[in-house]
Design a protein around this motif. Structure first.
Motif, PDB file in Angstrom:
ATOM      1  N   SER A 116      -5.717   2.898  -4.482  1.00  0.00           N
ATOM      2  CA  SER A 116      -4.249   2.737  -4.190  1.00  0.00           C
ATOM      3  C   SER A 116      -4.262   2.710  -2.831  1.00  0.00           C
ATOM      4  O   SER A 116      -4.634   3.791  -2.098  1.00  0.00           O
ATOM      5  CB  SER A 116      -3.318   3.817  -4.913  1.00  0.00           C
ATOM      6  N   ILE A 117      -3.966   1.734  -1.904  1.00  0.00           N
ATOM      7  CA  ILE A 117      -3.888   1.583  -0.410  1.00  0.00           C
ATOM      8  C   ILE A 117      -2.424   2.015  -0.070  1.00  0.00           C
ATOM      9  O   ILE A 117      -1.625   1.213  -0.340  1.00  0.00           O
ATOM     10  CB  ILE A 117      -4.029   0.002  -0.002  1.00  0.00           C
ATOM     11  N   THR A 118      -2.089   3.212   0.401  1.00  0.00           N
ATOM     12  CA  THR A 118      -0.974   3.406   1.080  1.00  0.00           C
ATOM     13  C   THR A 118      -1.140   3.919   2.396  1.00  0.00           C
ATOM     14  O   THR A 118      -0.532   5.004   3.214  1.00  0.00           O
ATOM     15  CB  THR A 118      -0.599   4.833   0.233  1.00  0.00           C
ATOM     16  N   ALA A 119      -1.869   3.090   3.229  1.00  0.00           N
ATOM     17  CA  ALA A 119      -1.907   3.139   4.507  1.00  0.00           C
ATOM     18  C   ALA A 119      -1.367   2.123   5.341  1.00  0.00           C
ATOM     19  O   ALA A 119      -0.521   1.310   4.574  1.00  0.00           O
ATOM     20  CB  ALA A 119      -3.632   2.839   4.946  1.00  0.00           C
ATOM     21  N   PRO A 120      -0.879   2.250   6.470  1.00  0.00           N
ATOM     22  CA  PRO A 120       0.037   1.346   7.281  1.00  0.00           C
ATOM     23  C   PRO A 120      -0.464   0.014   6.944  1.00  0.00           C
ATOM     24  O   PRO A 120      -1.688  -0.539   6.904  1.00  0.00           O
ATOM     25  CB  PRO A 120      -0.266   1.758   8.835  1.00  0.00           C
ATOM     26  N   ASN A 121       0.573  -0.989   7.264  1.00  0.00           N
ATOM     27  CA  ASN A 121       0.561  -2.483   6.828  1.00  0.00           C
ATOM     28  C   ASN A 121      -0.927  -3.320   7.414  1.00  0.00           C
ATOM     29  O   ASN A 121      -1.483  -3.957   6.866  1.00  0.00           O
ATOM     30  CB  ASN A 121       1.506  -3.156   7.352  1.00  0.00           C
ATOM     31  N   ARG A 122      -1.001  -2.699   8.833  1.00  0.00           N
ATOM     32  CA  ARG A 122      -2.107  -3.617   9.469  1.00  0.00           C
ATOM     33  C   ARG A 122      -3.723  -3.333   8.960  1.00  0.00           C
ATOM     34  O   ARG A 122      -4.501  -3.835   9.102  1.00  0.00           O
ATOM     35  CB  ARG A 122      -2.144  -3.249  10.795  1.00  0.00           C
ATOM     36  N   LEU A 123      -3.701  -2.180   8.204  1.00  0.00           N
ATOM     37  CA  LEU A 123      -5.036  -1.630   7.598  1.00  0.00           C
ATOM     38  C   LEU A 123      -5.101  -2.244   6.088  1.00  0.00           C
ATOM     39  O   LEU A 123      -6.250  -2.172   5.484  1.00  0.00           O
ATOM     40  CB  LEU A 123      -5.154  -0.177   7.524  1.00  0.00           C
ATOM     41  N   HIS A 124      -4.312  -2.905   5.376  1.00  0.00           N
ATOM     42  CA  HIS A 124      -4.360  -3.155   4.038  1.00  0.00           C
ATOM     43  C   HIS A 124      -5.522  -4.224   3.747  1.00  0.00           C
ATOM     44  O   HIS A 124      -6.250  -4.058   2.941  1.00  0.00           O
ATOM     45  CB  HIS A 124      -3.028  -3.655   3.620  1.00  0.00           C
ATOM     46  N   ALA A 125      -5.517  -5.213   4.472  1.00  0.00           N
ATOM     47  CA  ALA A 125      -6.670  -6.305   4.357  1.00  0.00           C
ATOM     48  C   ALA A 125      -7.910  -5.765   4.337  1.00  0.00           C
ATOM     49  O   ALA A 125      -8.750  -5.993   3.393  1.00  0.00           O
ATOM     50  CB  ALA A 125      -6.374  -7.536   5.407  1.00  0.00           C
ATOM     51  N   GLN A 126      -8.407  -4.937   5.392  1.00  0.00           N
ATOM     52  CA  GLN A 126      -9.756  -4.429   5.563  1.00  0.00           C
ATOM     53  C   GLN A 126      -9.990  -3.617   4.511  1.00  0.00           C
ATOM     54  O   GLN A 126     -11.208  -3.628   3.803  1.00  0.00           O
ATOM     55  CB  GLN A 126      -9.889  -3.854   6.958  1.00  0.00           C
ATOM     56  N   ILE A 127      -9.006  -2.696   4.182  1.00  0.00           N
ATOM     57  CA  ILE A 127      -9.270  -1.598   2.972  1.00  0.00           C
ATOM     58  C   ILE A 127      -9.646  -2.363   1.781  1.00  0.00           C
ATOM     59  O   ILE A 127     -10.599  -2.039   1.033  1.00  0.00           O
ATOM     60  CB  ILE A 127      -8.198  -0.822   3.022  1.00  0.00           C
ATOM     61  N   ALA A 128      -8.734  -3.257   1.620  1.00  0.00           N
ATOM     62  CA  ALA A 128      -8.766  -4.045   0.314  1.00  0.00           C
ATOM     63  C   ALA A 128     -10.244  -4.768   0.008  1.00  0.00           C
ATOM     64  O   ALA A 128     -10.832  -4.953  -0.847  1.00  0.00           O
ATOM     65  CB  ALA A 128      -7.688  -5.098   0.258  1.00  0.00           C
ATOM     66  N   ILE A 129     -10.656  -5.459   1.157  1.00  0.00           N
ATOM     67  CA  ILE A 129     -11.688  -6.428   1.009  1.00  0.00           C
ATOM     68  C   ILE A 129     -13.086  -5.302   1.161  1.00  0.00           C
ATOM     69  O   ILE A 129     -13.719  -5.492   0.246  1.00  0.00           O
ATOM     70  CB  ILE A 129     -11.851  -7.405   2.567  1.00  0.00           C
TER      71      ILE A 129
END
Ligand SMILES: NC(=O)c1ccc[n+]([C@@H]2O[C@H](COP(=O)([O-])OP(=O)(O)OC[C@H]3O[C@@H](n4cnc5c(N)ncnc54)[C@H](O)[C@@H]3O)[C@@H](O)[C@H]2O)c1
Length: 361
Positions: free
Chosen positions: A71-84
């Motif tokens: 579950s990604i609950t980090a700031p918006n700018r990090l969502h894509a990298q963490i998801a990938i």
């Protein structure tokens, strides 16, 4: 079937909501790890929620073979990298709103998850909020005839963490933060029709000293079926979180106030511990809410996502949902910049954050 093993990335506000939600569905899922970069935060969070493993780097969490879904609950700018990165590590992904910063990122997240054969689930809890689900059930039964107008508003006194106010990290102001909920809500409520056009009026009315982002906005979404969605987003309303909807058809209407409408109208001269999210005071008249997470739909959302991982349910909110919202966000900022309706499909290139489509004009 065994419980879905979840790792949380982030350890503050939304991480607490997700942890509470997962603990409320012990038959479907369990928390096995948390990752957060600030020294001590992950460990404290793990202790508070009785999570066996805590990491300071989310990539270590992704290497943990136990973790099935993050579950990604980090700031918006990090969502894509963490998801990938998570997809490449073979983990299913739940991503908090907004999905990411750009449409290119949205596509990359969707493609990475599809390629890895993992789910990309978009955490729009309004699809699970019991009052809003009831309103949709009635609408789908025909209670209001043909629904032609759906309104959603999310308003409070402004975000709790500095990064929301910094458009480089958030991508925009109240529309990125709160409007994304209303956009998703209107689209879902009306049966996911194509979006025809978007008009948005944005301004920084109160917090110009803190942010370049809009703190006040009204966004009007025109759907291909002729219905209209209206989304009000504000960081200028003290007194606690206000989340409500209005639905209008040719045979009826309904109104739902998610939190205040389910709260205890309360007067206290001395105050008490906690009333509701973003309420600065508990003295005088307040609206203390009970079962706050349940009213939002967080446990119901995580239950659905865990069941999707086990193949028991089909996602009602996924990467494609987040992408629809992302395109409307782009159009909303461009509309504010150009002072006119923006027709969809709308895919400008070279955008690094949605707010530039407003501010760069
Ligand atoms: N669904 C909702 O209603 C809802 C509510 C609040 C926030 N959110 C979303 O959740 C996300 C987090 O918001 P928040 O309110 O919890 O913010 P927050 O500032 O309270 O917490 C952010 C967390 O991310 C962590 N973080 C920062 N960099 C990181 C990194 N490189 N790796 C891992 N973790 C990192 C921070 O240490 C912190 O623990 C945002 O995208 C926000 O929009 C959703």
């Amino acid at each position: 079937m065994s419980k879905v093993k979840i790792g949380i990335v982030g350890s503050r506000f939304q991480a607490d909501c997700i942890a509470g939600a997962v603990k409320a569905i012990p038959e479907e899922a369990e928390l096995v790890a948390v990752a957060s970069p600030t020294k001590g935060h992950a460990a404290d969070f793990a202790k508070r929620h009785r999570i066996p493993q805590a990491f300071t780097d989310y990539r270590e969490l992704l290497r943990d073979p136990q973790v099935e879904m993050i579950s990604i609950t980090a700031p918006n700018r990090l969502h894509a990298q963490i998801a990938i990165d998570a997809a490449r590590a073979g983990k299913h992904v739940v991503c908090e709103k907004p999905l990411c910063m750009t449409l290119e990122e949205a596509d990359a997240m969707i493609n990475a998850c599809a390629k890895a054969g993992v789910l990309l689930l978009y955490a729009e809890e309004l699809f699970f909020a019991p009052k809003y689900v009831k309103a949709k059930q009635m609408a789908d039964e025909g209670a209001f005839g043909r629904v032609h107008l759906v309104k959603q508003g999310e308003k409070h006194s402004g975000p709790h963490s500095p990064w929301f106010w910094d458009v480089e990290q958030s991508g925009g102001g109240a529309v990125m933060d709160l409007g994304c909920h209303g956009i998703a809500f209107c689209w879902w409520f009306l049966g996911k029709p194509k979006v025809k056009s978007v008009y948005s009026q944005m301004a920084t009315q109160v917090h110009g000293d803190r942010t370049q982002g809009e703190d006040e906005a009204i966004t009007i979404i025109e759907f291909a079926n002729g219905a209209v969605g209206m989304v009000e987003s504000s960081w200028n309303r003290p007194g606690g979180m206000d989340d409500s909807i209005e639905v209008f058809g040719d045979k009826g209407q309904t109104y739902a106030d998610m939190l205040m409408g389910n709260a205890l109208p309360t007067y206290s001269e001395v105050g008490f511990g906690y009333a509701v999210e973003k309420a600065a005071s508990t003295k005088g008249w307040t609206y203390p809410v009970f079962e706050e997470h349940w009213n939002y739909g967080f446990p119901q959302e995580m239950r659905h996502f865990a069941r999707c991982v086990r193949g028991k349910e089909t996602p009602i909110s996924d990467g494609a949902t987040g992408r629809v919202v992302q395109e409307v966000l782009y159009a909303a900022y461009a509309s504010a910049g150009e002072g006119r309706k923006i027709a969809l499909p709308f895919r400008p290139t070279g955008v690094t954050k949605p707010i530039d489509l407003w501010k760069a004009r």
